[in-house]
Enzyme design. Structure first.
Site, PDB file in Angstrom:
ATOM      1  N   SER A  73       0.847  -1.198   0.000  1.00 55.54           N
ATOM      2  CA  SER A  73       0.000   0.000   0.000  1.00 55.54           C
ATOM      3  C   SER A  73       0.877   1.240   0.000  1.00 55.54           C
ATOM      4  O   SER A  73       0.625   2.187   0.739  1.00 55.54           O
ATOM      5  CB  SER A  73      -0.953  -0.011   1.186  1.00 55.54           C
ATOM      6  OG  SER A  73      -0.217  -0.148   2.377  1.00 55.54           O
ATOM      7  N   CYS A  74       1.937   1.257  -0.803  1.00 50.87           N
ATOM      8  CA  CYS A  74       2.855   2.394  -0.898  1.00 50.87           C
ATOM      9  C   CYS A  74       2.062   3.674  -1.177  1.00 50.87           C
ATOM     10  O   CYS A  74       1.182   3.680  -2.040  1.00 50.87           O
ATOM     11  CB  CYS A  74       3.866   2.178  -2.022  1.00 50.87           C
ATOM     12  SG  CYS A  74       4.959   0.793  -1.717  1.00 50.87           S
TER      13      CYS A  74
END
Lengths: 121, 232, 151
Positions: free
Chosen positions: B123-124
């Site tokens: 989930s950068c």
């Protein structure tokens, strides 16, 4: 001693940034330039990788030469003494997904690779 | 059982002060009294942790819309440009992790290309400038489907793009982080930086929405109008 | 493993780690305090984090920042030549706090879930630095309980 010291990273990156703290450590200029056609290699990834399966074997075009950094396949294990150039590669969606609607043939997807994953086409 | 509840009842709350809750409050009060920090400074950092209000990224976009010179800097060195909106990427706030450093890039929409960001591997997210990820950004549903069926997923967010606008998905998988710079919408001529900042909501910066005059994150929620309103 | 020397914890941190001794007050909270997972289940709440979590984040940040008012005042005094530069340092710098949190999470507080563990570790770090007195803290917790339960 805990297994993973989260302060390691901040100690090398604070004031410089990461990947900026690895600038100049790839040992040479980038092999590819913006506009080059490249194919994503399908290499083994038994332990760790950030090269998505859906890109393997696909051909795209280098959109941005981003920076130098250790490859995640190495960095995940603490090996940070060797860096590579990184590239954002742009694919046509119809080249990634066989069922992608032809009506949207100009739709694209971009994602990033370290140099080891790319070969010239 | 849940079906015994009135559907309009508020969500359940924990009606008990645990020792941990009391400990957090007590430590904080002692620190404030000792002058280690002020209550107001603490509130500011907490507000940031809850990402309430327009984000610094929204201001970056608004400034770039108004100032062509600043826009050049945004497109070539977003990390330097982020300093103008109060974010020092090289000394990030310490919520977490290596991913608070990173290489910030801005994806500029045009009338014919629309960008949208996802991280399929985790989930950068550009936290220093955009706060915490919304829950949906972390779900396998969004991550798995956006790369493959982007137009369908965008339509689920209420964004239906015409066929002549190309969709460009950015799968953020390495040390680059991305925000989208939407096209400045019509109807905002003569607006100030503050006015423009208000309409660049978080979702516009991820690329699942487009800015519109009158639509801000502070907009009142839709309500059921009273059938017999009382006048006072 | 090829980890550069600069990536190891500095000697004073390592020395510090050898000296973790339990704090009776925190041990008591560890043993008897009710963690969020337990409370959430009992009350049927689905929020994954306790209500005090973002406040704890804010506290970790503000303790590590040089922008808080007392620090600004210290800086003024330093510029005026009244105090040595050390007085400008943050009360609990980020790296020290995080490193100690990791150490304590792997030792004294390894059985406590997150974020309760983070809160215990932060408090532990503040007590060890003499910034918070455990007796005063114990009394304040009692007062907080009474204040919040007031009808």
């Amino acid at each position: 001693m805990s297994q993973h010291d989260r302060t390691h990273h901040a100690r090398i990156a604070t004031g410089k940034g990461d990947p900026q703290c690895f600038a100049g450590t790839a040992g040479g200029p980038p092999k590819f330039k913006v506009g080059d056609r490249v194919r994503i290699k399908d290499m083994p990834d038994i332990f760790y990788t950030r090269c998505q399966v859906y890109t393997r074997g696909a051909v795209g075009e280098v959109a941005v030469v981003t920076h130098e950094s250790p490859a995640p396949e190495d960095e995940a294990w603490g090996h940070v003494d060797k860096s590579e150039w990184f590239y954002i590669v742009r694919f046509k969606q119809t080249d990634l997904w066989p069922e992608y609607p032809a009506a949207f043939a100009n739709d694209t997807l971009q994602t990033e690779f370290s140099e080891r994953w790319l070969e010239a086409v | 059982m849940s079906h015994d509840h009135d559907h309009n009842a508020p969500a359940a709350m924990v009606d008990e002060i645990s020792d941990f809750e009391a400990l957090e409050i007590a430590v904080r009060e002692i620190c404030i009294e000792k002058g280690l920090f002020s209550a107001e400074d603490h509130r500011k950092f907490t507000e940031f942790a809850e990402h309430i209000g327009p984000t610094p990224a929204a201001r970056m976009v608004a400034k770039a819309w108004l100032d062509p010179e600043y826009k050049k800097l945004v497109m070539t060195d977003a990390i330097a440009a982020s300093k103008a909106v109060g974010v020092d990427y090289l000394n990030p706030t310490g919520f977490g992790t290596p991913s608070d450093y990173t290489d910030l890039r801005v994806l500029e929409d045009t009338p014919s290309v629309h960008h949208v960001v996802v991280c399929t591997l985790c989930s950068c997210y550009p936290r220093p400038i955009l706060g915490f990820q919304p829950e949906w950004y972390r779900t396998p549903n969004y991550r798995r489907r956006l790369v493959r069926w982007p137009r369908q997923v965008l339509a689920e967010f209420g964004l239906t793009l015409p066929a002549e606008v190309d969709v460009r998905v950015e799968d953020s998988n390495q040390k680059c982080r991305f925000i989208v710079m939407p096209v400045r919408p019509a109807g905002t001529e003569g607006w100030t930086e503050d006015q423009l900042t208000e309409i660049v909501t978080r979702d516009c910066l991820i690329g699942v929405a487009l800015p519109k005059p009158g639509v801000t994150s502070n907009l009142e929620l839709p309500v059921h109008r009273a059938a017999k309103p009382a006048h006072h | 493993m090829a980890v550069p020397e600069k990536m190891h914890a500095p000697a004073d941190m390592a020395e510090c780690a050898a000296n973790w001794t339990p704090v009776p007050l925190l041990e008591e909270i560890k043993e008897h305090g009710r963690v969020w997972g337990e409370l959430a289940e009992q009350y049927g709440v689905t929020n994954p984090d306790p209500p005090w979590k973002t406040s704890l984040d804010g506290m970790c940040e503000v303790l590590a920042s040089g922008s808080c008012s007392s620090m600004a005042a210290a800086e003024k005094r330093w510029l005026a030549g009244d105090v040595v530069r050390d007085a400008m340092d943050a009360p609990l710098p980020l790296l020290e706090r995080r490193w100690e949190e990791d150490e304590l999470s792997a030792t004294l507080y390894q059985d406590v879930p997150f974020p309760e563990r983070q809160l215990l570790a932060l408090t532990h770090s503040l007590i060890k630095r003499g910034l918070v007195d455990p007796e005063i803290l114990k009394q304040r917790m009692k007062e907080v309980h009474e204040r919040l339960a007031a009808t």
